[in-house]
Each structure stands twice: as C-alpha cells, then as structure tokens.
Design a protein around this motif. Structure first.
Motif, PDB file in Angstrom:
ATOM      1  N   LEU A  52       0.836  -1.205   0.000  1.00 35.84           N
ATOM      2  CA  LEU A  52       0.000   0.000   0.000  1.00 35.84           C
ATOM      3  C   LEU A  52       0.870   1.255   0.000  1.00 35.84           C
ATOM      4  N   SER A  53       1.925   1.223   0.802  1.00 35.04           N
ATOM      5  CA  SER A  53       2.839   2.360   0.884  1.00 35.04           C
ATOM      6  C   SER A  53       3.550   2.586  -0.452  1.00 35.04           C
ATOM      7  N   ARG A  54       4.068   1.519  -1.041  1.00 37.25           N
ATOM      8  CA  ARG A  54       4.763   1.620  -2.333  1.00 37.25           C
ATOM      9  C   ARG A  54       3.866   2.273  -3.388  1.00 37.25           C
ATOM     10  N   ASP A  55       2.577   1.940  -3.349  1.00 36.72           N
ATOM     11  CA  ASP A  55       1.633   2.433  -4.346  1.00 36.72           C
ATOM     12  C   ASP A  55       0.941   3.726  -3.914  1.00 36.72           C
ATOM     13  N   ASN A  56       1.436   4.330  -2.839  1.00 36.95           N
ATOM     14  CA  ASN A  56       0.939   5.629  -2.376  1.00 36.95           C
ATOM     15  C   ASN A  56      -0.560   5.608  -2.086  1.00 36.95           C
TER      16      ASN A  56
ATOM     17  N   THR B 146      -2.933   4.297  -3.580  1.00 37.92           N
ATOM     18  CA  THR B 146      -3.656   4.602  -4.814  1.00 37.92           C
ATOM     19  C   THR B 146      -4.056   3.308  -5.500  1.00 37.92           C
ATOM     20  N   CYS B 147      -5.315   3.198  -5.866  1.00 36.61           N
ATOM     21  CA  CYS B 147      -5.799   2.011  -6.580  1.00 36.61           C
ATOM     22  C   CYS B 147      -5.203   1.994  -7.984  1.00 36.61           C
ATOM     23  N   ALA B 148      -4.607   0.878  -8.349  1.00 40.30           N
ATOM     24  CA  ALA B 148      -3.963   0.748  -9.659  1.00 40.30           C
ATOM     25  C   ALA B 148      -4.979   0.579 -10.783  1.00 40.30           C
ATOM     26  N   TYR B 149      -6.255   0.374 -10.454  1.00 40.65           N
ATOM     27  CA  TYR B 149      -7.287   0.170 -11.473  1.00 40.65           C
ATOM     28  C   TYR B 149      -8.101   1.432 -11.758  1.00 40.65           C
ATOM     29  N   CYS B 150      -8.522   2.140 -10.708  1.00 38.31           N
ATOM     30  CA  CYS B 150      -9.329   3.352 -10.929  1.00 38.31           C
ATOM     31  C   CYS B 150      -8.518   4.634 -10.746  1.00 38.31           C
ATOM     32  N   GLY B 151      -7.334   4.540 -10.126  1.00 38.72           N
ATOM     33  CA  GLY B 151      -6.461   5.695  -9.961  1.00 38.72           C
ATOM     34  C   GLY B 151      -6.797   6.599  -8.782  1.00 38.72           C
ATOM     35  N   GLU B 152      -7.797   6.223  -7.997  1.00 32.75           N
ATOM     36  CA  GLU B 152      -8.185   7.042  -6.847  1.00 32.75           C
ATOM     37  C   GLU B 152      -7.294   6.721  -5.648  1.00 32.75           C
ATOM     38  N   LYS B 153      -7.056   7.748  -4.834  1.00 36.53           N
ATOM     39  CA  LYS B 153      -6.311   7.575  -3.594  1.00 36.53           C
ATOM     40  C   LYS B 153      -7.326   7.344  -2.472  1.00 36.53           C
ATOM     41  N   PHE B 154      -7.029   6.371  -1.595  1.00 37.46           N
ATOM     42  CA  PHE B 154      -7.962   5.990  -0.535  1.00 37.46           C
ATOM     43  C   PHE B 154      -7.265   5.939   0.817  1.00 37.46           C
ATOM     44  N   LYS B 155      -8.082   5.935   1.855  1.00 39.41           N
ATOM     45  CA  LYS B 155      -7.579   5.676   3.202  1.00 39.41           C
ATOM     46  C   LYS B 155      -7.264   4.189   3.314  1.00 39.41           C
ATOM     47  N   TYR B 156      -6.377   3.865   4.239  1.00 40.56           N
ATOM     48  CA  TYR B 156      -5.884   2.505   4.451  1.00 40.56           C
ATOM     49  C   TYR B 156      -7.007   1.470   4.493  1.00 40.56           C
ATOM     50  N   ASN B 157      -8.058   1.757   5.271  1.00 38.05           N
ATOM     51  CA  ASN B 157      -9.104   0.747   5.485  1.00 38.05           C
ATOM     52  C   ASN B 157     -10.032   0.550   4.293  1.00 38.05           C
ATOM     53  N   LYS B 158      -9.870   1.347   3.245  1.00 41.01           N
ATOM     54  CA  LYS B 158     -10.685   1.207   2.032  1.00 41.01           C
ATOM     55  C   LYS B 158      -9.918   0.486   0.921  1.00 41.01           C
ATOM     56  N   LEU B 159      -8.728   0.001   1.241  1.00 42.41           N
ATOM     57  CA  LEU B 159      -7.876  -0.630   0.237  1.00 42.41           C
ATOM     58  C   LEU B 159      -7.642  -2.102   0.536  1.00 42.41           C
ATOM     59  N   SER B 160      -7.225  -2.800  -0.492  1.00 51.16           N
ATOM     60  CA  SER B 160      -6.781  -4.182  -0.350  1.00 51.16           C
ATOM     61  C   SER B 160      -5.628  -4.394  -1.327  1.00 51.16           C
TER      62      SER B 160
ATOM     63  N   TRP C 157       6.372  -8.798  -5.226  1.00 51.19           N
ATOM     64  CA  TRP C 157       6.258  -7.368  -5.521  1.00 51.19           C
ATOM     65  C   TRP C 157       5.669  -7.133  -6.904  1.00 51.19           C
ATOM     66  N   MET C 158       6.040  -7.961  -7.859  1.00 54.31           N
ATOM     67  CA  MET C 158       5.641  -7.734  -9.250  1.00 54.31           C
ATOM     68  C   MET C 158       4.259  -8.298  -9.578  1.00 54.31           C
ATOM     69  N   ASN C 159       3.653  -9.057  -8.662  1.00 56.11           N
ATOM     70  CA  ASN C 159       2.319  -9.605  -8.907  1.00 56.11           C
ATOM     71  C   ASN C 159       1.264  -9.017  -7.982  1.00 56.11           C
ATOM     72  N   CYS C 160       1.659  -8.195  -7.028  1.00 54.65           N
ATOM     73  CA  CYS C 160       0.705  -7.620  -6.084  1.00 54.65           C
ATOM     74  C   CYS C 160       0.629  -6.114  -6.280  1.00 54.65           C
ATOM     75  N   ILE C 161      -0.586  -5.600  -6.224  1.00 54.54           N
ATOM     76  CA  ILE C 161      -0.814  -4.182  -6.483  1.00 54.54           C
ATOM     77  C   ILE C 161      -1.923  -3.697  -5.562  1.00 54.54           C
ATOM     78  N   THR C 162      -1.903  -2.416  -5.246  1.00 52.81           N
ATOM     79  CA  THR C 162      -2.944  -1.831  -4.409  1.00 52.81           C
ATOM     80  C   THR C 162      -4.222  -1.672  -5.215  1.00 52.81           C
ATOM     81  N   SER C 163      -5.333  -2.025  -4.581  1.00 47.99           N
ATOM     82  CA  SER C 163      -6.633  -1.937  -5.221  1.00 47.99           C
ATOM     83  C   SER C 163      -7.659  -1.459  -4.204  1.00 47.99           C
ATOM     84  N   CYS C 164      -8.592  -0.615  -4.648  1.00 42.41           N
ATOM     85  CA  CYS C 164      -9.703  -0.294  -3.750  1.00 42.41           C
ATOM     86  C   CYS C 164     -10.586  -1.539  -3.682  1.00 42.41           C
TER      87      CYS C 164
END
Length: 183
Positions: A75-79, A81-95, A110-117
């Motif tokens: 989550l930190s690496r990806d700031n 930010t959801c990699a699919y919709c581009g929105e920035k979210f609070k910690y508890n709204k992400l997976s 690292w190369m197969n995992c990405i932040t997503s809302c």
C-alpha cells in the motif's frame, strides 16, 4: 506534530528517518549529535527546544537493503492509490490484489501484487486482467531499499537534499510520479 528527522551516519550518508520524539531522546541521552536544526520548537514545563532536522549516528552503518514484503509495504509503495481506478484511498478502504490470481498460479511477489480499492478488487475477483476487462494504470515495482521507501512517504526537506544522493532523490520522484495517474 508530524515532524521527522533524517538520520545520517558518521560519514554523513543517509541511514533512516526517525520520529522527532525518538530523535530527541537519542540526543538528550548523547547517543546522537544534531547536524541541523529546524525552525520548529517544542516546549516542556521548564525548557524550550528546537527540533532537529538531521542527526548524526556515531556509527557507520547502512540502511536495510530489502524492504519487507507485506500488505502495508505494498500500500505504501503504491501511495495508497488504486492501480485500477487511480483514486487515492484511506488505508481501510484498500486491499492488495494479485494481478495473476493465486488460483491461476500467481505468486505473492512485488511484481504480482498491487494496491486496489475494495470495489475494483471485487470487480476483478479471481479473474485475469483480460477476463475482467480491466487494465493497470501503473505497473508494480520492487522497491530498492528501505531508505527510499521511508523517503517516499515523507516530505523531503530542503536541508536533507545535500545529504541524499541524486540517485535516491530520482528514484523517490519516480515512485511518486508512477501513481500520479491520468484517469
């Protein structure tokens, strides 16, 4: 107060970032010396102190090379930010989403995992990007070292810049730029 302090070794190479409270304890216990002060002040009942901006460790030691691979680091690496919709979210709204789902042979890496809302993650579910008709707005990367991850998540202060190698500053800028996506 969200003041952080750059810690450098005795050769003035950056080692880490410290909370101001920890830095003050180290200074008052004579474990570290202050190299630069900030303009910020803290008060106690009997004293007033300028907060340190940069402190020096008496040792020459390097920061940890490997960033711990875990949920928080992704989550930190990806700031955040959801990699699919581009929105920035609070910690508890992400997976964290597996780009190639584990059920289809995808690994925890690292190369197969990405932040997503959570909305985008539910939409993608256990499908490939093609099956879900989704695309990544930015690619995952493997962080180079812990110092760069620390710096990515704080405001780099002007006084720090002369102690930070240009390559580190460039890498941190690249990390930040990759999540500033155009939707």
């Amino acid at each position: 107060m969200e003041h952080v302090v750059l810690v450098v070794d005795s050769s003035y190479r950056p080692m880490s970032i410290s909370r101001w409270e920890d830095a003050m304890c180290d200074i008052l216990l004579d474990r570290f010396q202050v190299l630069e002060y900030s303009d910020e002040v803290v008060n106690s009942a009997h004293h007033q102190w300028y907060l340190p901006e940069i402190i020096v460790s008496p040792k020459n030691s390097k920061f940890k090379k490997n960033v711990k691979f875990d949920y928080d680091s992704i989550l930190s690496r990806d700031n955040y930010t959801c990699a699919y919709c581009g929105e920035k979210f609070k910690y508890n709204k992400l997976s964290v989403d597996h780009i190639i789902p584990r059920q289809k042979g995808g690994k925890d890496s690292w190369m197969n995992c990405i932040t997503s809302c959570k909305t985008c993650n539910n939409k993608k579910a256990n499908k490939s990007l093609e099956e879900a008709k989704m695309k990544l707005l930015f690619e995952p990367i493997e962080p180079k070292n812990t110092l760069e991850m620390f710096l990515f998540n704080v405001n780099i202060k002007p006084k720090w810049r002369e102690y930070l190698p240009k390559s580190v500053l460039n890498y941190v800028d690249m990390l930040r730029d990759r999540t500033n996506v155009k939707k």
